[in-house]
Design a protein around this motif. Structure first.
Motif, PDB file in Angstrom:
ATOM      1  N   ASP A  37      20.364  28.174   8.946  1.00 33.56           N
ATOM      2  CA  ASP A  37      19.867  29.520   8.610  1.00 33.56           C
ATOM      3  C   ASP A  37      20.910  30.584   8.924  1.00 33.56           C
ATOM      4  OD1 ASP A  37      17.465  28.509   7.670  1.00 33.56           O
ATOM      5  OD2 ASP A  37      16.385  28.868   9.551  1.00 33.56           O
ATOM      6  N   SER A  41      22.720  33.096   6.232  1.00 33.56           N
ATOM      7  CA  SER A  41      22.736  34.548   6.461  1.00 33.56           C
ATOM      8  C   SER A  41      24.160  35.087   6.519  1.00 33.56           C
ATOM      9  CB  SER A  41      22.012  34.897   7.763  1.00 33.56           C
ATOM     10  OG  SER A  41      20.668  34.540   7.685  1.00 33.56           O
ATOM     11  N   ASP A  51      22.053  28.155  -0.271  1.00 29.65           N
ATOM     12  CA  ASP A  51      20.693  27.781   0.094  1.00 29.65           C
ATOM     13  C   ASP A  51      20.739  26.343   0.603  1.00 29.65           C
ATOM     14  OD1 ASP A  51      20.571  26.023  -2.177  1.00 29.65           O
ATOM     15  OD2 ASP A  51      19.737  27.621  -3.409  1.00 29.65           O
ATOM     16  N   ARG A  52      19.649  25.890   1.161  1.00 33.05           N
ATOM     17  CA  ARG A  52      19.608  24.548   1.749  1.00 33.05           C
ATOM     18  C   ARG A  52      19.880  23.461   0.719  1.00 33.05           C
ATOM     19  NH1 ARG A  52      17.730  23.757   6.841  1.00 33.05           N
ATOM     20  NH2 ARG A  52      17.196  25.668   7.944  1.00 33.05           N
ATOM     21  N   GLN A  74      18.171  21.090  10.707  1.00 34.77           N
ATOM     22  CA  GLN A  74      18.327  22.499  11.058  1.00 34.77           C
ATOM     23  C   GLN A  74      19.777  22.925  11.309  1.00 34.77           C
ATOM     24  OE1 GLN A  74      15.584  24.586  10.842  1.00 34.77           O
ATOM     25  NE2 GLN A  74      14.854  22.659   9.965  1.00 34.77           N
TER      26      GLN A  74
END
Length: 182
Positions: A37, A41, A51-52, A74
């Motif tokens: 994340d 950002s 994006d993932r 994560q």
């Protein structure tokens, strides 16, 4: 997804996860992990759209398996090649094959013939088990020369070898006496 997008994203990930995480305000832990994340950002602040799904596709499609995603999905890290001083990956010493290979450009040979293979800005010299892989790496830097490294002889004389998750062999340096030209 286009090959160009995947290649550009892979280069960006290599840059921030190996060398300059601070360029996008990213923080790596001592094992090189960064929160996905935070990566997304930071990239957005730099004008890049990640994006993932794109990140996972780069990880999955990388022929050199440069990146690893944590089991919980994560975090992400580069598996080797760090020049940033905050990362100190701990590899377990391992017995190498008798011979390993290193690809480089002819323009570096005078220096190599004088001081051997040194890691430069990285922590380790990167070696391959396959001549083809070493040659492909060397081609990125100019007219290629592939070097043969007497790895087991080095280890028998006290040098340590490690193997990264992606199969790349690592050592701190390779003295000239253990190098021959193919």
């Amino acid at each position: 997804m286009s090959k160009k997008l995947l290649d550009d994203t892979s280069k960006f990930l290599s840059y921030v996860l190996r060398h300059e995480p601070q360029a996008i305000g990213l923080v790596l832990d001592t094992d090189g992990w960064a929160a996905i994340d935070a990566l997304i950002s930071g990239a957005a602040r730099d004008g890049r759209t990640l994006d993932r799904q794109l990140i996972q596709q780069v990880v999955d499609s990388s022929d050199k398996k440069r990146f690893s995603v944590s089991a919980d999905g994560q975090r992400i890290r580069a598996v080797q090649g760090h020049s940033t001083k905050t990362v100190d990956l701990q590899f377990e010493a391992k017995r190498p094959p008798a011979t390993l290979y290193h690809g480089t450009a002819t323009r570096f040979m005078a220096s190599i013939n004088e001081q051997g293979l040194i890691p430069g800005s990285r922590r380790h010299v990167h070696l391959s088990q396959e001549v083809e892989t070493a040659s492909a790496v060397g081609q990125r830097y100019g007219t290629v020369v592939t070097l043969e490294v007497a790895a087991q002889q080095m280890q028998d004389q006290g040098f340590k070898f490690y193997q990264a998750e992606n199969g790349v062999w690592l050592t701190e340096l390779v003295p000239v006496i253990f190098i021959s030209h193919l």
